[in-house]
Design a protein around this motif. Structure first.
Motif, PDB file in Angstrom:
ATOM      1  N   VAL A 167      13.809  -9.363  -1.672  1.00 50.76           N
ATOM      2  CA  VAL A 167      14.447  -8.289  -0.889  1.00 50.76           C
ATOM      3  C   VAL A 167      14.261  -6.914  -1.533  1.00 50.76           C
ATOM      4  O   VAL A 167      13.787  -5.975  -0.872  1.00 50.76           O
ATOM      5  CB  VAL A 167      15.941  -8.591  -0.653  1.00 50.76           C
ATOM      6  N   PRO A 168      14.612  -6.710  -2.818  1.00 54.99           N
ATOM      7  CA  PRO A 168      14.389  -5.380  -3.404  1.00 54.99           C
ATOM      8  C   PRO A 168      12.921  -4.999  -3.490  1.00 54.99           C
ATOM      9  O   PRO A 168      12.577  -3.813  -3.412  1.00 54.99           O
ATOM     10  CB  PRO A 168      15.020  -5.484  -4.797  1.00 54.99           C
ATOM     11  N   VAL A 169      12.041  -5.992  -3.649  1.00 56.42           N
ATOM     12  CA  VAL A 169      10.602  -5.704  -3.664  1.00 56.42           C
ATOM     13  C   VAL A 169      10.167  -5.198  -2.299  1.00 56.42           C
ATOM     14  O   VAL A 169       9.428  -4.206  -2.194  1.00 56.42           O
ATOM     15  CB  VAL A 169       9.800  -6.957  -4.056  1.00 56.42           C
ATOM     16  N   ARG A 170      10.625  -5.860  -1.237  1.00 56.26           N
ATOM     17  CA  ARG A 170      10.275  -5.445   0.120  1.00 56.26           C
ATOM     18  C   ARG A 170      10.762  -4.011   0.381  1.00 56.26           C
ATOM     19  O   ARG A 170      10.045  -3.185   0.951  1.00 56.26           O
ATOM     20  CB  ARG A 170      10.888  -6.405   1.130  1.00 56.26           C
ATOM     21  N   GLU A 171      11.993  -3.718  -0.054  1.00 55.80           N
ATOM     22  CA  GLU A 171      12.545  -2.378   0.151  1.00 55.80           C
ATOM     23  C   GLU A 171      11.786  -1.335  -0.670  1.00 55.80           C
ATOM     24  O   GLU A 171      11.556  -0.210  -0.211  1.00 55.80           O
ATOM     25  CB  GLU A 171      14.024  -2.365  -0.211  1.00 55.80           C
ATOM     26  N   ALA A 172      11.388  -1.702  -1.895  1.00 54.46           N
ATOM     27  CA  ALA A 172      10.623  -0.778  -2.734  1.00 54.46           C
ATOM     28  C   ALA A 172       9.272  -0.473  -2.106  1.00 54.46           C
ATOM     29  O   ALA A 172       8.810   0.679  -2.113  1.00 54.46           O
ATOM     30  CB  ALA A 172      10.444  -1.366  -4.137  1.00 54.46           C
ATOM     31  N   ILE A 173       8.625  -1.486  -1.543  1.00 53.91           N
ATOM     32  CA  ILE A 173       7.330  -1.280  -0.897  1.00 53.91           C
ATOM     33  C   ILE A 173       7.481  -0.351   0.310  1.00 53.91           C
ATOM     34  O   ILE A 173       6.656   0.549   0.516  1.00 53.91           O
ATOM     35  CB  ILE A 173       6.709  -2.629  -0.491  1.00 53.91           C
ATOM     36  N   ARG A 174       8.545  -0.542   1.092  1.00 53.25           N
ATOM     37  CA  ARG A 174       8.780   0.347   2.225  1.00 53.25           C
ATOM     38  C   ARG A 174       8.972   1.786   1.768  1.00 53.25           C
ATOM     39  O   ARG A 174       8.504   2.729   2.418  1.00 53.25           O
ATOM     40  CB  ARG A 174       9.993  -0.132   3.017  1.00 53.25           C
ATOM     41  N   ALA A 175       9.662   1.967   0.643  1.00 51.28           N
ATOM     42  CA  ALA A 175       9.854   3.315   0.101  1.00 51.28           C
ATOM     43  C   ALA A 175       8.520   3.910  -0.335  1.00 51.28           C
ATOM     44  O   ALA A 175       8.262   5.110  -0.129  1.00 51.28           O
ATOM     45  CB  ALA A 175      10.832   3.280  -1.077  1.00 51.28           C
ATOM     46  N   LEU A 176       7.650   3.099  -0.922  1.00 51.54           N
ATOM     47  CA  LEU A 176       6.333   3.583  -1.345  1.00 51.54           C
ATOM     48  C   LEU A 176       5.474   3.967  -0.150  1.00 51.54           C
ATOM     49  O   LEU A 176       4.675   4.904  -0.233  1.00 51.54           O
ATOM     50  CB  LEU A 176       5.624   2.521  -2.190  1.00 51.54           C
ATOM     51  N   VAL A 177       5.638   3.244   0.962  1.00 51.65           N
ATOM     52  CA  VAL A 177       4.946   3.626   2.192  1.00 51.65           C
ATOM     53  C   VAL A 177       5.425   5.002   2.638  1.00 51.65           C
ATOM     54  O   VAL A 177       4.618   5.888   2.964  1.00 51.65           O
ATOM     55  CB  VAL A 177       5.179   2.578   3.302  1.00 51.65           C
TER      56      VAL A 177
END
Length: 221
Positions: A50-60
């Motif tokens: 979950v935090p990895v998915r959210e971090a990737i969205r932030a990087l996008v």
């Protein structure tokens, strides 16, 4: 006496993962075209997906990565137009900030920039790319802060990471140090016009150097 395991809040985990991934991209450990796989990153950082998915969205959102397909996320490959647009924005905002800084800088402000320049000289002599990138970014941040304009800070914040990523590719470090010293002296003189002129020359020189490093001797867009 039993020990209590401290649970890190999800938001803090996300920010930690985001900061690490962002730094790996900026430093070049994750390169353009490299894939970000949630499962692998979760295992590496010892966290849930979950935090990895959210971090990737932030990087996008920050412009570091993009979705090639709904299931494939990769580090962005910068184009000449990406570089041009970011440097146009940098020119508009940082040149203005330098003029304000010349008019508003305090002795304490200037002392802090002098200290950063000393650290930059040490890192340049050692050829420490990561330290040079960090110190030079702090120096530019300090100049913008010296402008004492909160809206200016807010305008630069969304692109600050991408600018740092881009200028990391400029490895003409001794020249950068010379330009930063000249910019500091112009700001310390208290002459806004002189400061703006040096800031403009610095941004444009850095643009040409970054294009050379990224694309060779390709014509500037």
């Amino acid at each position: 006496m039993s020990s209590v395991t401290k649970i890190e809040p999800l938001g803090a985990v996300r920010e930690r993962v985001l900061a690490n991934l962002r730094q790996e991209i900026i430093a070049g450990r994750l390169r353009p075209g490299d894939r970000l796989v949630e499962r692998e990153l979760a295992e590496r950082f010892g966290v849930s997906r979950v935090p990895v998915r959210e971090a990737i969205r932030a990087l996008v959102a920050e412009g570091f990565v993009h979705f090639e397909t709904p299931r494939r996320t990769v580090v962005r490959r910068l184009t000449p137009n990406d570089v041009k647009e970011l440097f146009e924005l940098r020119e508009a905002l940082e040149v203005y900030a330098a003029g304000l800084a010349a008019a508003r800088a305090t002795p304490q402000d200037l002392a802090e920039v002098e200290e950063l320049l000393e650290r930059a000289a040490t890192a340049t002599e050692a050829g420490d790319a990561e330290a040079i990138t960090d110190i030079n970014s702090r120096l530019h941040d300090r100049i913008v802060a010296m402008a004492d304009n909160s809206l200016l800070l807010e305008a630069l914040e969304p692109v600050a990471g991408r600018l740092r990523w881009m200028t990391r590719r400029n490895e003409e470090w001794p020249q950068l140090l010379v330009e930063h010293r000249e910019l500091y002296e112009a700001i310390a003189s208290g002459d806004p016009e002189r400061a703006r002129a040096h800031a403009l020359a610095h941004v444009r020189t850095n643009y040409r150097s970054t294009v050379r490093q990224l694309f060779g001797e390709a014509e500037l867009p």
